[in-house]
Design a protein around this motif. Structure first.
Motif, mmCIF file in Angstrom:
data_model
loop_
_atom_site.group_PDB
_atom_site.id
_atom_site.type_symbol
_atom_site.label_atom_id
_atom_site.label_comp_id
_atom_site.label_asym_id
_atom_site.label_seq_id
_atom_site.Cartn_x
_atom_site.Cartn_y
_atom_site.Cartn_z
ATOM 1 N N UNK A 92 0.831 -1.211 0.000
ATOM 2 C CA UNK A 92 0.000 0.000 0.000
ATOM 3 C C UNK A 92 0.861 1.255 0.000
ATOM 4 N N UNK A 93 1.930 1.241 -0.779
ATOM 5 C CA UNK A 93 2.898 2.345 -0.745
ATOM 6 C C UNK A 93 2.296 3.679 -1.180
ATOM 7 N N UNK A 94 1.289 3.650 -2.024
ATOM 8 C CA UNK A 94 0.736 4.893 -2.559
ATOM 9 C C UNK A 94 -0.333 5.515 -1.670
ATOM 10 N N UNK A 95 -0.664 4.870 -0.560
ATOM 11 C CA UNK A 95 -1.683 5.401 0.339
ATOM 12 C C UNK A 95 -1.112 5.721 1.703
ATOM 13 N N UNK A 96 -1.724 6.678 2.385
ATOM 14 C CA UNK A 96 -1.227 7.059 3.712
ATOM 15 C C UNK A 96 -1.552 5.987 4.750
ATOM 16 N N UNK A 97 -2.570 5.184 4.478
ATOM 17 C CA UNK A 97 -2.863 4.039 5.331
ATOM 18 C C UNK A 97 -3.396 2.915 4.438
ATOM 19 N N UNK A 101 -2.629 -5.253 8.370
ATOM 20 C CA UNK A 101 -2.568 -5.139 9.822
ATOM 21 C C UNK A 101 -2.682 -3.712 10.333
ATOM 22 N N UNK A 102 -3.187 -2.806 9.482
ATOM 23 C CA UNK A 102 -3.351 -1.424 9.911
ATOM 24 C C UNK A 102 -2.119 -0.563 9.763
ATOM 25 N N UNK A 103 -1.092 -1.063 9.089
ATOM 26 C CA UNK A 103 0.135 -0.271 8.915
ATOM 27 C C UNK A 103 -0.158 1.003 8.124
ATOM 28 N N UNK A 104 0.452 2.100 8.538
ATOM 29 C CA UNK A 104 0.274 3.399 7.887
ATOM 30 C C UNK A 104 1.623 3.926 7.411
ATOM 31 N N UNK A 105 1.575 4.900 6.522
ATOM 32 C CA UNK A 105 2.819 5.473 5.996
ATOM 33 C C UNK A 105 3.663 6.069 7.108
ATOM 34 N N UNK A 187 3.248 3.969 15.320
ATOM 35 C CA UNK A 187 2.234 5.013 15.412
ATOM 36 C C UNK A 187 0.973 4.651 14.628
ATOM 37 N N UNK A 188 1.088 3.781 13.641
ATOM 38 C CA UNK A 188 -0.094 3.359 12.888
ATOM 39 C C UNK A 188 -1.128 2.669 13.759
ATOM 40 N N UNK A 189 -0.693 2.141 14.899
ATOM 41 C CA UNK A 189 -1.611 1.490 15.833
ATOM 42 C C UNK A 189 -2.720 2.448 16.260
ATOM 43 N N UNK A 190 -2.411 3.735 16.338
ATOM 44 C CA UNK A 190 -3.400 4.722 16.759
ATOM 45 C C UNK A 190 -4.576 4.748 15.789
ATOM 46 N N UNK A 191 -4.306 4.491 14.503
ATOM 47 C CA UNK A 191 -5.339 4.581 13.475
ATOM 48 C C UNK A 191 -6.089 3.267 13.267
#
Length: 551
Positions: A92-97, A101-105, A187-191
């Protein structure tokens, strides 16, 4: 408010495992230096800190000479989640999230353990975490985010924006930084969604900074840290060197529509059409699929070698059979591993029913560092699983046995101290299993932290329609996948689409050509032109397809 900016930089390697390009020039200036200069344009920022490994301090100071950046070395060691994030974010490299597993940029450039150490002797109200390879960072958007935090500081501990990765950073208050540092949590855990404590999505909360729609819905990486994204950012800066978010949004819309890479970003390789569930209701298998393969291992090796020319390529072993039933499955993974090396930034996924996940297979998956093991389960209860996977002989479909295979894999990963492969249970949502969807999603999120739910497709009206609802937009547009991915059948033919389980619409044969020549060839050109001009009525499958809107 007193705001500091923090950039965590590594001149050797990125979190994704790609070669760091921070010292490479983009628009006549090193990437990291240009990123710092963008940050310096954010007026509310008081100080700019660049954190780097101790061995890189001298090089980093030299690279940033003349800027306001203060270089510090903070050695926390590799984050405990680094391998997990590397594999999860590849898809999902082109998206901020939207990562597995919920990983975010943000997980790629924010390690709160290091930020907390810096803030221990800095009095500040908030920290703006900035990607190091963000030479197109928008100071205007960052300023707007800071102003939003000033208005909502009593209610929000952070501010973020639904922006293409690299266009904005992430604002955090010190107490949230400290909390995540103590928990050693990305920090992606927050989202991420948490079944035990459900809440409204943060994008609907005051902490989400509203962007123009052209940026909010853009799917484009603007971090100069992969082959493709470096080129995209270079072209963007050449076209719009100034900080103009609206112009960036318009440019992205046009460039993404016109862009055709020299190779697909993602390929799915069918190893065999053999499958343990030939009469499953969820996908074409058995007598519905012409017998093909098994594919030649040398052909897989050739495909992987070609795809590996791009450091963000994705390779899926799947198709219309279970790849683990290929007689040389282990040898194929060995060849893929040898081509890519380890660790690799190229993503590798295996799609399977999990029936043939033996101890030896599990050992191979772990040893060859497969990123994702997508296990097609489709049901939460053993009874429904049996009815869906083997309706003609339900006794053959044993969900507890498959779950035991997954438990054994988890135990072996722990023994090897390996985070890979990430196991992702998958449900194809249909009228048959929609009542178990919530239990499936929450159950697997709680158990593994990862799950996917995909919509049922009738494969362009070639199989029974078991969809809950038709999700296609009311107005037809070009197929989104014609410029990003393709399917290689087990007999070596390349199809335009993963809906084509019969091989009715073929772009070329790899026995006589390489993938790039087929991808850029005449057949693909005519297909893309028909979609661009809205003349798909005469195409074999496209006229009846309702999946053209999928990414």
């Amino acid at each position: 408010m007193n705001i500091v900016a923090v950039i965590q930089a590594d001149l050797e390697v990125t979190t994704l495992g790609t070669r760091s390009r921070l010292a490479d020039e983009i628009g006549g200036e090193p990437v990291l230096r240009r990123t710092v200069r963008r940050v310096e344009q954010i007026e509310p920022i008081d100080r700019v800190f660049v954190l780097c490994p101790p061995a890189q301090s001298r090089r980093t100071v030299s690279l940033l000479a003349g800027t306001k950046a203060e270089v510090r070395h903070v050695d926390c060691g590799d984050a405990p989640w680094r391998t997990l994030i590397r594999s999860a974010r590849k898809w999902s490299l082109d998206g901020w999230r939207g990562g597995i597993g919920g990983a975010a940029s943000y997980d790629e450039f924010v390690d709160c353990r290091a930020v907390a150490r810096l803030l221990a002797d800095q009095k500040t109200d908030a920290v703006l975490c900035v990607p190091p390879a963000a030479p197109a960072l928008s100071a205007k958007l960052a300023t707007g985010m800071i102003e939003l935090l000033e208005r909502t500081a009593d209610d929000s501990r952070m501010v973020f924006a639904q922006a293409p990765p690299g266009l904005t950073g992430l604002l955090l208050q010190p107490d949230l930084v400290e909390e995540l540092a103590v928990q050693a949590t990305p920090v992606g855990w927050v989202f991420s969604y948490k079944p035990d404590s459900p809440r409204k999505d943060l994008i609907f909360m005051p902490c989400c900074y509203e962007l123009p729609s052209a940026l909010r819905y853009a799917s484009a990486r603007l971090m100069a840290d992969t082959d493709r994204s470096f080129c995209r950012v270079a072209h963007l800066l050449a076209a719009h060197p100034d900080d103009d978010p609206d112009a960036v949004g318009r440019w992205l819309a046009k460039s993404l529509e016109a862009d055709l890479p020299p190779r697909p970003r993602e390929i799915e390789i069918e190893l065999t059409t053999d499958d343990p569930y030939p009469d499953t209701l969820m996908r074409p298998r058995g007598i519905r699929v012409p017998a093909r393969g098994p594919i030649k291992p040398a052909l897989v090796e050739r495909l992987v070698t070609e795809m590996a020319q791009d450091d963000d390529a994705l390779i899926v072993l799947g198709g219309f059979g279970d790849p683990m039933l290929h007689p040389e499955f282990d040898a194929i993974l060995e060849r893929i591993h040898a081509c890519l090396g380890a660790p690799s930034s190229v993503g590798v996924c295996v799609k399977t029913s999990g029936v043939s996940l033996t101890e030896d297979r599990a050992h191979t998956l772990i040893g060859k560092r497969v990123d994702i093991l997508q296990v097609m389960l489709d049901a939460w209860s053993p009874e429904l699983y049996a009815r869906l996977q083997s309706p003609n002989a339900p006794d053959r479909a044993d969900l507890p046995a498959v779950l035991a295979n997954l438990d054994r894999l988890a135990s072996m990963r722990a023994d090897h101290q390996s985070a890979l492969p990430i196991v992702v249970p998958d449900m194809t949502k249909s009228r048959d299993n929609v009542d178990e969807m919530e239990a499936f999603y929450d159950g697997w999120i709680g158990r593994l932290g990862a799950v996917t739910i995909t919509g049922y497709t009738d494969r362009a009206a070639q199989v029974d329609d078991r969809r809950v609802i038709n999700m296609a937009p009311p107005t037809r547009g070009p197929c989104r996948r014609l410029k990003s991915r393709c399917l290689i059948l087990a007999d070596g033919r390349v199809t335009f689409c993963d809906q084509d389980f019969r091989g009715l619409s073929v772009a070329g044969d790899l026995e006589g050509a390489d993938l790039s020549s087929i991808w850029l060839g005449e057949h693909y050109g005519r297909m893309r032109a028909a979609h661009d001009h809205g003349t798909t009525e005469a195409l074999t499958l496209c006229a009846a397809c309702t999946e053209w809107h999928r990414d």
